[in-house]
Design an enzyme around this catalytic site. Structure first.
Site, PDB file in Angstrom:
ATOM      1  N   LYS A   1       3.288   1.279  -8.607  1.00 21.76           N
ATOM      2  CA  LYS A   1       2.201   0.360  -8.291  1.00 21.76           C
ATOM      3  C   LYS A   1       1.303   0.322  -9.519  1.00 21.76           C
ATOM      4  O   LYS A   1       0.676   1.323  -9.877  1.00 21.76           O
ATOM      5  CB  LYS A   1       1.408   0.830  -7.069  1.00 21.76           C
ATOM      6  CG  LYS A   1       0.269  -0.125  -6.716  1.00 21.76           C
ATOM      7  CD  LYS A   1      -0.630   0.442  -5.630  1.00 21.76           C
ATOM      8  CE  LYS A   1      -1.808  -0.495  -5.404  1.00 21.76           C
ATOM      9  NZ  LYS A   1      -2.857   0.104  -4.553  1.00 21.76           N
TER      10      LYS A   1
ATOM     11  N   GLY B   1     -11.795  -0.141  -1.129  1.00 24.19           N
ATOM     12  CA  GLY B   1     -12.601   0.761  -0.322  1.00 24.19           C
ATOM     13  C   GLY B   1     -13.812   0.162   0.362  1.00 24.19           C
ATOM     14  O   GLY B   1     -14.579   0.879   1.007  1.00 24.19           O
TER      15      GLY B   1
ATOM     16  N   ALA C   1      -6.180  -3.582  -0.722  1.00 23.99           N
ATOM     17  CA  ALA C   1      -7.603  -3.328  -0.998  1.00 23.99           C
ATOM     18  C   ALA C   1      -8.538  -4.121  -0.103  1.00 23.99           C
ATOM     19  O   ALA C   1      -8.397  -5.331   0.051  1.00 23.99           O
ATOM     20  CB  ALA C   1      -7.940  -3.601  -2.458  1.00 23.99           C
ATOM     21  N   GLY C   2      -9.485  -3.409   0.487  1.00 28.20           N
ATOM     22  CA  GLY C   2     -10.539  -4.043   1.265  1.00 28.20           C
ATOM     23  C   GLY C   2     -10.233  -4.277   2.725  1.00 28.20           C
ATOM     24  O   GLY C   2     -11.090  -4.751   3.475  1.00 28.20           O
TER      25      GLY C   2
ATOM     26  N   ASN D   1      -5.534   2.234   3.130  1.00 25.86           N
ATOM     27  CA  ASN D   1      -5.818   3.647   2.899  1.00 25.86           C
ATOM     28  C   ASN D   1      -7.180   4.033   3.475  1.00 25.86           C
ATOM     29  O   ASN D   1      -7.282   4.741   4.471  1.00 25.86           O
ATOM     30  CB  ASN D   1      -5.743   3.964   1.414  1.00 25.86           C
ATOM     31  CG  ASN D   1      -5.916   5.445   1.098  1.00 25.86           C
ATOM     32  OD1 ASN D   1      -5.967   5.836  -0.053  1.00 25.86           O
ATOM     33  ND2 ASN D   1      -6.018   6.309   2.090  1.00 25.86           N
TER      34      ASN D   1
END
Length: 254
Positions: free
Chosen positions: A95, A156, A182-183, A204
């Site tokens: 990644k 995040g 992301a987000g 995550n």
């Protein structure tokens, strides 16, 4: 079934390994999510031994590792991290993340494209984390990336699909899998991404920072499955004018 670089995945939920309070909680959450592809930051691995308390349990769980180059500030550093991952972890998968600004962690488009080209030429299976830029994603596809990973919102932040209009364009034109990264802060965000036609999502923070990561992982699993099924079933067309579901005057004429 999702296929990336010839590898089939039953789960369309990819997960990360950061921010968990313990390795055991991380492992149990990943198992609950049924994720089959898990990201691991190279900066968290002991360079002397080639291992840490992350790798053994993940390998025992049977998930495919996706090392990432998080922390790289330019193409040179990212390429070095990818080569290190290939040597230490025995995988061609990477990644690609390049974000020189530590405050907002925005990906550097110029350096990412340059690194992607080199890594693809060296035989890596490259999945780049990028802005939701349709032109950039096309360029990355052209240099040989196995998938593209446009951001929904900053890493995040849990803001959800702030970039939705551009994600729609990317999905429409892409000839490789589109993984929203992301987000994504709630299962509803993940479901919506799948309803748009995304091939997968990577989550995550929303799982790891939850009061109950295992339960949240289960929620995301279900949300991704439902979102994908809704996309395949065919969602109704969004309209601005009301449309009645049955005749309005038929019974008056009888």
């Amino acid at each position: 079934m999702l296929t990336i670089a010839g590898v089939e995945f039953e789960s369309r939920l990819f997960t990360g390994t950061g921010k968990f309070s313990s390795s055991q909680l991380m492992l149990e959450s990943i198992k609950a999510s049924q994720s089959q592809l898990v990201t691991v930051a190279m900066k968290r691995i002991d360079l002397k031994t080639g291992a840490d308390d992350l790798l053994s349990p993940l390998r025992q769980a049977g998930v495919r590792l996706l090392p990432n180059t998080s922390g790289a500030r330019n193409a040179k550093e990212a390429i070095f991290a990818a080569e290190l991952a290939r040597e230490m972890l025995g995988t061609q998968w990477v990644k690609l993340e390049i974000h020189p600004d530590p405050k907002y962690l925005m990906p550097d488009a110029v350096e990412t494209l340059a690194a992607a080209k080199t890594l693809c030429e060296r035989g890596f299976i490259v999945m780049p984390y990028v802005h939701a830029d349709p032109v950039l994603c096309r360029r990355l596809e052209e240099v040989g990336c196995a998938a593209v990973m446009p951001l929904a919102s900053p890493i995040g932040t849990n803001q959800g699909l702030v970039t939705e209009p551009f994600i729609k364009m990317i999905i429409e034109q892409a000839k490789v899998p589109v993984v929203i990264d992301a987000g994504i802060g709630a299962p509803s965000h993940a479901a919506h991404a799948m309803e748009l036609g995304a091939d997968a999502v990577l989550v995550n923070t929303a799982i790891a920072s939850s009061a109950s990561p295992i339960e949240m992982a289960l929620c995301f699993k279900d949300a991704v499955n439902c979102g994908r099924r809704a996309f395949e079933a065919g969602l109704g067309r969004v309209q601005t004018q009301a449309v009645h579901t049955s005749p309005l005057t038929g019974f008056l004429q009888q």
